[in-house]
Write an enzyme that holds these catalytic residues in place. Structure first.
Site, PDB file in Angstrom:
ATOM      1  N   ALA A   1       1.583 -11.054   5.307  1.00  0.00           N
ATOM      2  CA  ALA A   1       1.551 -12.268   6.125  1.00  0.00           C
ATOM      3  C   ALA A   1       1.834 -11.966   7.591  1.00  0.00           C
ATOM      4  CB  ALA A   1       2.600 -13.253   5.596  1.00  0.00           C
ATOM      5  N   ASP A   2       1.310 -12.842   8.439  1.00  0.00           N
ATOM      6  CA  ASP A   2       1.597 -12.797   9.878  1.00  0.00           C
ATOM      7  C   ASP A   2       1.234 -11.458  10.510  1.00  0.00           C
ATOM      8  OD1 ASP A   2       2.528 -15.368   9.678  1.00  0.00           O
ATOM      9  OD2 ASP A   2       4.587 -14.724   9.257  1.00  0.00           O
ATOM     10  N   ARG A   3       0.213 -10.798   9.924  1.00  0.00           N
ATOM     11  CA  ARG A   3      -0.291  -9.564  10.517  1.00  0.00           C
ATOM     12  C   ARG A   3       0.651  -8.365  10.374  1.00  0.00           C
ATOM     13  NH1 ARG A   3      -0.599  -6.574  14.166  1.00  0.00           N
ATOM     14  NH2 ARG A   3      -2.498  -5.675  15.018  1.00  0.00           N
ATOM     15  N   LEU A   4       1.747  -8.580   9.647  1.00  0.00           N
ATOM     16  CA  LEU A   4       2.727  -7.483   9.519  1.00  0.00           C
ATOM     17  C   LEU A   4       2.410  -6.660   8.261  1.00  0.00           C
ATOM     18  CD1 LEU A   4       6.061  -9.125  10.703  1.00  0.00           C
ATOM     19  CD2 LEU A   4       4.325  -7.889  11.989  1.00  0.00           C
ATOM     20  N   HIS A   5       1.245  -6.061   8.293  1.00  0.00           N
ATOM     21  CA  HIS A   5       0.727  -5.333   7.131  1.00  0.00           C
ATOM     22  C   HIS A   5       1.503  -4.034   6.898  1.00  0.00           C
ATOM     23  CE1 HIS A   5      -2.334  -8.216   7.964  1.00  0.00           C
ATOM     24  NE2 HIS A   5      -2.728  -7.592   9.066  1.00  0.00           N
TER      25      HIS A   5
END
Ligand SMILES: Cc1cc2nc3c(=O)[nH]c(=O)nc-3n(C[C@H](O)[C@H](O)[C@H](O)COP(=O)(O)O)c2cc1C
Length: 220
Positions: free
Chosen positions: A194-198
């Site tokens: 989520a939220d680009r925090l891969h």
């Protein structure tokens, strides 16, 4: 003036929350880790689980990419088969390095592989060739892959010629058809979060002990 062919491609508001990848979950060897993820991918019953994007580059570094089917993976690398007069084969002849990108998007996963490329042995190519359906074997004889065709008729005529030539008998492997192995020296596993925090973990060969792998977490 408005360009009638222009398209804004949709942004998928997909929740990238299919799982997490922690350092503690990772196998010590990237092929082991690949196997775990590949089994999870095939359990989703994809159209063709083995499809992967292969990127090559020509002598001056201009890249090209296309899908192939990855037909085997082991400690030596990732194998695919193709026509040895194709564009990809010509590029590999002058620049024997490639990248593979497996896109398992339904799981928000990507696996990237990089390495030198070497031909597989004739015995290995023969073993795979005989496992292929006759239609695919004849198709390999019929197609001068990557050459310009005047029309589909030419392709169908070449198939008819190949069919007549091998009528009733086994179809031998053409001299211009074989396999390549991407001998991985870097493999990256990407898990969307989520939220680009891969989560991203990259395996690279240990400089002193090539059988061992260094694992780094990369910023997403
Ligand atoms: C899902 C999929 C799998 C493919 N698998 C192969 C393959 O295993 N070998 C192959 O030569 N081409 C395969 N192709 C066709 C290639 O993408 C490409 O059109 C062809 O190899 C010619 O590429 P080139 O001109 O860059 O050499 C596949 C295409 C798709 C869409």
């Amino acid at each position: 003036m408005l360009d009638p062919m222009a398209r804004d491609l949709p942004t998928m508001r997909t929740a990238y929350e299919h799982g997490v990848l922690r350092r503690a979950d990772l196998a010590a060897d990237p092929i082991d880790q690949f196997g775990t993820w590949f089994d999870q991918w095939t359990a989703t019953a994809p159209f063709d689980a083995a499809a992967v994007v292969l990127a090559t580059a020509d002598a001056v570094g201009r890249p090209s990419a296309r899908y192939v089917l990855c037909r085997g993976v082991d400690a030596r690398g990732f194998v695919f088969y193709t026509n040895e007069t194709s564009r990809k084969a010509e590029e590999l002849a002058t620049n024997p390095h490639a990248a593979l990108c497996f896109g398992w998007l339904e799981q928000a996963r990507q696996v990237r592989v990089e390495g030198r490329v070497a031909p597989v042995s004739d015995a290995e190519a023969d073993a795979y060739w005989v496992s292929r359906p006759r239609g695919s074997q004849l198709g390999a004889w019929a197609s001068d892959q990557s050459e310009v065709l005047a029309g589909r008729d030419d392709l169908e005529r070449q198939l008819a010629e190949a069919t007549a030539r091998f009528d009733g008998g086994d179809v031998p492997r053409p001299a211009h058809w074989g396999g390549y192995r991407v001998e991985h020296d870097a493999v990256e596993f990407w898990q969307g979060r989520a939220d680009r925090l891969h989560d991203r973990f990259r395996y690279t060969r240990d400089e002193i002990e090539p059988a061992a792998w260094r694992i780094d977490r990369l910023a997403p």
